[in-house]
Scaffold this motif. Structure first.
Motif, PDB file in Angstrom:
ATOM      1  N   MET A  19       0.939  -1.182  -0.022  1.00 31.17           N
ATOM      2  CA  MET A  19      -0.186   0.079   0.071  1.00 31.17           C
ATOM      3  C   MET A  19       0.876   1.295  -0.146  1.00 31.17           C
ATOM      4  O   MET A  19       0.400   2.215  -0.488  1.00 31.17           O
ATOM      5  N   GLU A  20       2.198   1.097   0.921  1.00 27.32           N
ATOM      6  CA  GLU A  20       2.865   2.323   0.664  1.00 27.32           C
ATOM      7  C   GLU A  20       3.913   2.636  -0.131  1.00 27.32           C
ATOM      8  O   GLU A  20       4.783   3.551  -0.192  1.00 27.32           O
ATOM      9  N   ASP A  21       4.069   1.594  -1.102  1.00 28.99           N
ATOM     10  CA  ASP A  21       5.190   1.753  -2.263  1.00 28.99           C
ATOM     11  C   ASP A  21       4.439   2.030  -3.669  1.00 28.99           C
ATOM     12  O   ASP A  21       3.523   1.494  -4.123  1.00 28.99           O
ATOM     13  N   LEU A  22       4.927   3.411  -4.134  1.00 26.85           N
ATOM     14  CA  LEU A  22       4.572   3.764  -5.373  1.00 26.85           C
ATOM     15  C   LEU A  22       5.721   3.634  -6.432  1.00 26.85           C
ATOM     16  O   LEU A  22       6.958   4.565  -6.129  1.00 26.85           O
ATOM     17  N   SER A  23       5.607   2.727  -7.364  1.00 30.38           N
ATOM     18  CA  SER A  23       6.900   2.501  -8.121  1.00 30.38           C
ATOM     19  C   SER A  23       6.386   2.734  -9.861  1.00 30.38           C
ATOM     20  O   SER A  23       5.428   2.213 -10.361  1.00 30.38           O
ATOM     21  N   GLY A  24       7.407   3.685 -10.395  1.00 28.26           N
ATOM     22  CA  GLY A  24       7.296   3.998 -11.799  1.00 28.26           C
ATOM     23  C   GLY A  24       5.827   4.383 -12.255  1.00 28.26           C
ATOM     24  O   GLY A  24       5.321   3.961 -13.188  1.00 28.26           O
TER      25      GLY A  24
END
Length: 199
Positions: free
Chosen positions: A131-136
């Motif tokens: 939920m906390e990780d936004l990638s690319g």
């Protein structure tokens, strides 16, 4: 006198409610954006980042009770224009949703940035990290950016308003979940087009 007693009793009830609600909302979550990275592929400007400290004990209890947690992230890219207002180049909104299935004992996390089926997790900590990780995340096409121009990328994350049960005690219990949001994170950069290959 009777009317005065009624108003006094009502005032005491309202004061009691305020004493319950105010401490909850005053415990504003200190979520913040970390590990920010701006990158690109051959076509788009991409951003990577994480948020920390966005899950409280009460939010954990809400998720375990089957209430979905929905995070939204707003990204705005603006071109710096001296002596004039900055020009908005793009606005992107990304949503992450977490839902616990107590029957299957599985946590489902769905990402709006892709159209794939939700990811399944068998432990809560892994689901929270997703939920906390936004990638690319695609911010804007590179062709929309000018060489030698300064840009500002503003990012903000928050917990969307929770879909609550109708009873008042649940409203009071979960009211502290409504005020989660990060500060505005602003990253400025000077865009430089890559030289043609072979030079």
């Amino acid at each position: 006198i009777t009317a005065l007693k009624k108003y006094s009793a009502l005032a005491l009830v309202l004061l009691g409610l305020l004493l319950v609600v105010v401490p909850l909302t005053s415990q504003g979550m200190k979520a913040k954006i970390i590990d920010f990275l701006l990158s690109s592929n051959h076509q788009n400007l991409l951003v990577y980042f994480k948020i920390t400290d966005c899950f409280t004990k009460k939010m954990d209890e809400a998720v375990m009770a089957g209430i979905p947690a929905d995070f939204s992230f707003k990204l705005q890219l603006s071109e710096k224009r001296p002596f004039w207002f900055n020009k908005t180049i793009s606005e992107v909104e990304v949503r992450h949703s977490l839902k616990y299935d107590s029957v299957k004992n599985i946590y489902y996390v769905k990402f709006s940035e892709n159209q794939k089926d939700p990811l399944e997790f068998h432990d809560y900590e892994s689901a929270k990290r997703a939920m906390e990780d936004l990638s690319g995340i695609k911010v804007a096409p590179l062709e929309a950016l000018k060489d030698g121009t300064t840009y500002f990328l503003q990012v903000k994350g928050k917990l969307d308003r929770i879909r609550l049960p109708l009873s008042l005690e649940h409203v009071l219990f979960f009211v502290s979940l409504w005020d989660f949001e990060t500060d505005n994170y602003i990253h400025s950069f000077l865009h430089k087009k890559a030289p043609p290959e072979g030079r």
